[in-house]
Motif scaffolding. Sequence first.
Motif, PDB file in Angstrom:
ATOM      1  N   LEU A  97     -74.796  27.969  41.900  1.00  0.00           N
ATOM      2  CA  LEU A  97     -76.254  28.099  41.934  1.00  0.00           C
ATOM      3  C   LEU A  97     -76.924  26.738  42.062  1.00  0.00           C
ATOM      4  O   LEU A  97     -77.982  26.617  42.681  1.00  0.00           O
ATOM      5  N   GLY A  98     -76.288  25.703  41.489  1.00  0.00           N
ATOM      6  CA  GLY A  98     -76.828  24.353  41.654  1.00  0.00           C
ATOM      7  C   GLY A  98     -76.778  23.897  43.095  1.00  0.00           C
ATOM      8  O   GLY A  98     -77.717  23.268  43.593  1.00  0.00           O
ATOM      9  N   SER A  99     -75.684  24.222  43.790  1.00  0.00           N
ATOM     10  CA  SER A  99     -75.589  23.840  45.208  1.00  0.00           C
ATOM     11  C   SER A  99     -76.613  24.603  46.039  1.00  0.00           C
ATOM     12  O   SER A  99     -77.197  24.061  46.981  1.00  0.00           O
ATOM     13  N   ALA A 100     -76.846  25.879  45.680  1.00  0.00           N
ATOM     14  CA  ALA A 100     -77.879  26.654  46.380  1.00  0.00           C
ATOM     15  C   ALA A 100     -79.256  26.049  46.146  1.00  0.00           C
ATOM     16  O   ALA A 100     -80.072  25.923  47.074  1.00  0.00           O
ATOM     17  N   THR A 177     -83.099  29.383  20.861  1.00  0.00           N
ATOM     18  CA  THR A 177     -84.137  30.176  21.521  1.00  0.00           C
ATOM     19  C   THR A 177     -83.540  31.015  22.648  1.00  0.00           C
ATOM     20  O   THR A 177     -83.891  32.191  22.824  1.00  0.00           O
ATOM     21  N   LEU A 178     -82.630  30.417  23.397  1.00  0.00           N
ATOM     22  CA  LEU A 178     -81.982  31.162  24.484  1.00  0.00           C
ATOM     23  C   LEU A 178     -81.176  32.337  23.930  1.00  0.00           C
ATOM     24  O   LEU A 178     -81.281  33.470  24.428  1.00  0.00           O
ATOM     25  N   LEU A 179     -80.377  32.090  22.892  1.00  0.00           N
ATOM     26  CA  LEU A 179     -79.561  33.159  22.314  1.00  0.00           C
ATOM     27  C   LEU A 179     -80.430  34.256  21.719  1.00  0.00           C
ATOM     28  O   LEU A 179     -80.129  35.449  21.860  1.00  0.00           O
ATOM     29  N   ASP A 180     -81.509  33.854  21.073  1.00  0.00           N
ATOM     30  CA  ASP A 180     -82.408  34.835  20.460  1.00  0.00           C
ATOM     31  C   ASP A 180     -83.044  35.724  21.526  1.00  0.00           C
ATOM     32  O   ASP A 180     -83.134  36.952  21.362  1.00  0.00           O
ATOM     33  N   GLY A 181     -83.475  35.105  22.629  1.00  0.00           N
ATOM     34  CA  GLY A 181     -84.083  35.891  23.700  1.00  0.00           C
ATOM     35  C   GLY A 181     -83.090  36.829  24.357  1.00  0.00           C
ATOM     36  O   GLY A 181     -83.404  37.995  24.640  1.00  0.00           O
ATOM     37  N   TRP A 203     -79.111  38.334  33.167  1.00  0.00           N
ATOM     38  CA  TRP A 203     -78.288  38.218  31.960  1.00  0.00           C
ATOM     39  C   TRP A 203     -77.128  37.248  32.167  1.00  0.00           C
ATOM     40  O   TRP A 203     -76.747  36.510  31.261  1.00  0.00           O
ATOM     41  N   ALA A 204     -76.568  37.236  33.367  1.00  0.00           N
ATOM     42  CA  ALA A 204     -75.502  36.282  33.649  1.00  0.00           C
ATOM     43  C   ALA A 204     -76.035  34.850  33.666  1.00  0.00           C
ATOM     44  O   ALA A 204     -75.342  33.916  33.242  1.00  0.00           O
ATOM     45  N   ASP A 205     -77.257  34.653  34.166  1.00  0.00           N
ATOM     46  CA  ASP A 205     -77.890  33.325  34.112  1.00  0.00           C
ATOM     47  C   ASP A 205     -77.982  32.839  32.667  1.00  0.00           C
ATOM     48  O   ASP A 205     -77.628  31.686  32.348  1.00  0.00           O
ATOM     49  N   LEU A 206     -78.477  33.708  31.788  1.00  0.00           N
ATOM     50  CA  LEU A 206     -78.647  33.329  30.386  1.00  0.00           C
ATOM     51  C   LEU A 206     -77.291  33.105  29.719  1.00  0.00           C
ATOM     52  O   LEU A 206     -77.119  32.168  28.923  1.00  0.00           O
ATOM     53  N   TRP A 207     -76.321  33.958  30.050  1.00  0.00           N
ATOM     54  CA  TRP A 207     -74.983  33.819  29.466  1.00  0.00           C
ATOM     55  C   TRP A 207     -74.354  32.486  29.878  1.00  0.00           C
ATOM     56  O   TRP A 207     -73.842  31.743  29.030  1.00  0.00           O
ATOM     57  N   ALA A 208     -74.379  32.183  31.170  1.00  0.00           N
ATOM     58  CA  ALA A 208     -73.747  30.951  31.658  1.00  0.00           C
ATOM     59  C   ALA A 208     -74.441  29.715  31.100  1.00  0.00           C
ATOM     60  O   ALA A 208     -73.787  28.738  30.693  1.00  0.00           O
ATOM     61  N   ARG A 209     -75.758  29.740  31.054  1.00  0.00           N
ATOM     62  CA  ARG A 209     -76.484  28.580  30.516  1.00  0.00           C
ATOM     63  C   ARG A 209     -76.169  28.402  29.033  1.00  0.00           C
ATOM     64  O   ARG A 209     -75.974  27.280  28.550  1.00  0.00           O
ATOM     65  N   GLY A 210     -76.123  29.514  28.312  1.00  0.00           N
ATOM     66  CA  GLY A 210     -75.782  29.445  26.902  1.00  0.00           C
ATOM     67  C   GLY A 210     -74.395  28.873  26.683  1.00  0.00           C
ATOM     68  O   GLY A 210     -74.179  28.037  25.799  1.00  0.00           O
ATOM     69  N   MET A 211     -73.408  29.308  27.495  1.00  0.00           N
ATOM     70  CA  MET A 211     -72.048  28.793  27.364  1.00  0.00           C
ATOM     71  C   MET A 211     -72.013  27.284  27.533  1.00  0.00           C
ATOM     72  O   MET A 211     -71.365  26.568  26.763  1.00  0.00           O
ATOM     73  N   LEU A 212     -72.724  26.779  28.526  1.00  0.00           N
ATOM     74  CA  LEU A 212     -72.699  25.334  28.776  1.00  0.00           C
ATOM     75  C   LEU A 212     -73.462  24.556  27.706  1.00  0.00           C
ATOM     76  O   LEU A 212     -73.104  23.422  27.385  1.00  0.00           O
ATOM     77  N   LEU A 213     -74.495  25.165  27.140  1.00  0.00           N
ATOM     78  CA  LEU A 213     -75.247  24.485  26.086  1.00  0.00           C
ATOM     79  C   LEU A 213     -74.464  24.402  24.778  1.00  0.00           C
ATOM     80  O   LEU A 213     -74.847  23.644  23.880  1.00  0.00           O
ATOM     81  N   ARG A 350     -80.638  23.016  37.728  1.00  0.00           N
ATOM     82  CA  ARG A 350     -80.534  23.283  39.165  1.00  0.00           C
ATOM     83  C   ARG A 350     -80.234  24.760  39.383  1.00  0.00           C
ATOM     84  O   ARG A 350     -79.117  25.225  39.163  1.00  0.00           O
ATOM     85  N   HIS A 351     -81.248  25.499  39.786  1.00  0.00           N
ATOM     86  CA  HIS A 351     -81.142  26.944  39.991  1.00  0.00           C
ATOM     87  C   HIS A 351     -82.226  27.331  40.995  1.00  0.00           C
ATOM     88  O   HIS A 351     -83.354  26.827  40.914  1.00  0.00           O
ATOM     89  N   PRO A 352     -81.917  28.224  41.947  1.00  0.00           N
ATOM     90  CA  PRO A 352     -82.945  28.598  42.940  1.00  0.00           C
ATOM     91  C   PRO A 352     -84.242  29.104  42.319  1.00  0.00           C
ATOM     92  O   PRO A 352     -85.323  28.872  42.870  1.00  0.00           O
ATOM     93  N   ALA A 353     -84.148  29.771  41.172  1.00  0.00           N
ATOM     94  CA  ALA A 353     -85.358  30.304  40.543  1.00  0.00           C
ATOM     95  C   ALA A 353     -86.275  29.192  40.042  1.00  0.00           C
ATOM     96  O   ALA A 353     -87.467  29.427  39.820  1.00  0.00           O
ATOM     97  N   ARG A 354     -85.736  27.996  39.871  1.00  0.00           N
ATOM     98  CA  ARG A 354     -86.548  26.891  39.350  1.00  0.00           C
ATOM     99  C   ARG A 354     -87.381  26.212  40.439  1.00  0.00           C
ATOM    100  O   ARG A 354     -88.312  25.470  40.137  1.00  0.00           O
TER     101      ARG A 354
END
Length: 473
Positions: A97-100, A177-181, A203-213, A350-354
């Motif tokens: 997603l960062g490359s996209a 905050t991410l996990l709570d949401g 949900w996969a966006d939130l899961w992956a970001r949470g894992m890296l955080l 880095r995400h297309p939605a951003r």
Amino acid sequence: MLSQEAGADAEERQDTLTEPVDGLVEALAAVDAFDRVLTGGLLRPRPAQAEGLTVLADAVAASPLAARVAEAAEKAAAGAASEDHFVVLAAARTALLGSAHDALTARADEVTGRAREETTVPDAAGGPAPNLLAAARSWLCDLARTGWQGIDHDVVSGAAQVVSAMLPDPRLRRLATLLDGLAAELAASCPGTSLERIPARRWADLWARGMLLTLPGAGTPPATRTVTGRLLPLGVDLQEHATAVQAQVHAVFEPADGTAARLVRASVSVPKPDTVLGAGLWQLLRPHMTLLAAAGEGRSMDLTDMPVTADGDLIWQDDHARPGEPADPFATARVALPTAAMTSATPLDRHPARLAEPVFLEGYGIDRDGDTVTFTLPTHRLPVDTDRVPAAGPLTPQAVAASSACIGLLRWDAGRFRLQPLAVETTVRRKPVAVHAGAWAGGTTDKAGAKAEKAATDAVAVLRERAGRLLRK
């Protein structure tokens, strides 16, 4: 600035907006394949899920992640993935997603002719409370094994204690905050077996970001420096959730030392009761950031030693700002915006939605088909996302459809570039007027807006009285 300019050069630049981006479709297809894997869960992987993991691994086969992702995909397909393997899979998805994001940002910069400065990211420092990070990672791995179709309240409730323990520590609040949401959204959707539609990408966006955080240092607050100069607001992007609301002011910052102007953002977010709607939202936001009043009044702000992150987010502090001279956003868009530089996003962002590139358009044609509005430029058509126009301001889809100039955010959504309008110039009763989405941010005398403000005042007063009564008990 995008305008109806003459000449082959303008046509060549604008045509690139609709041309296919090399590798984009393939990268997003690999992300979707992995998201389907998470939907079914990895406790007892099926052949289709093994295939999705292979697609993800193949997509990064030419990158430094290749060997580790191949191993993680193999282990996950066998139902034997460890926490480290899940982290690697999350990193591979995030990298795609960062490359996209990078490819789409380069396309947008090519169209606007805007310069972009690289972000300097400091080395990650050791994070606090490794046991809490490990607990968060364990819960996220449980979600990956269960899958969105298998979630129930027992699995989802596992986040509660972790979030409660994290919230008191400012260094962990971002992840908390991410996990709570995420937990709240999953809890509202339980049981997963009854869901007709699963928001797999979100949900996969939130899961992956949470894992890296959960990695040491990844969730550390961004490094900041201070800036002094003049801030010229362009417009306000209002984003509303069922329980929260955020206002983000996009602006041009002119440093006092005479260096090049740059695009910056300033945001404020607050919890929101479900009884506060429309223009009443400003009442919740306004006390926390004086910039909203300046943006609503069309006024600049003079900043002194205001903290700012490497990627252009002002850490707003009212005592470092004071109201300046009147500043017409359309004058800023015509004069200062075309030469203002923009800073690249930090790696985790880095995400297309951003992608939200401030642009100015004028001299366009308008096509309207029902509720669909499209601006026509010399070599392509740019869809306008009128669904993003907030109800908490005077800007309407009708005003957009009758406009002659527009300040907006160039976004990428549903496979194409789209324009989110922040303000337009139009004609009302034969007189030219400017209509801004954030015009009511500092208060309003508009009849509908004032009515919503009063309703919000009454609702907030009742809630505060009830809260006080509970605390007294």
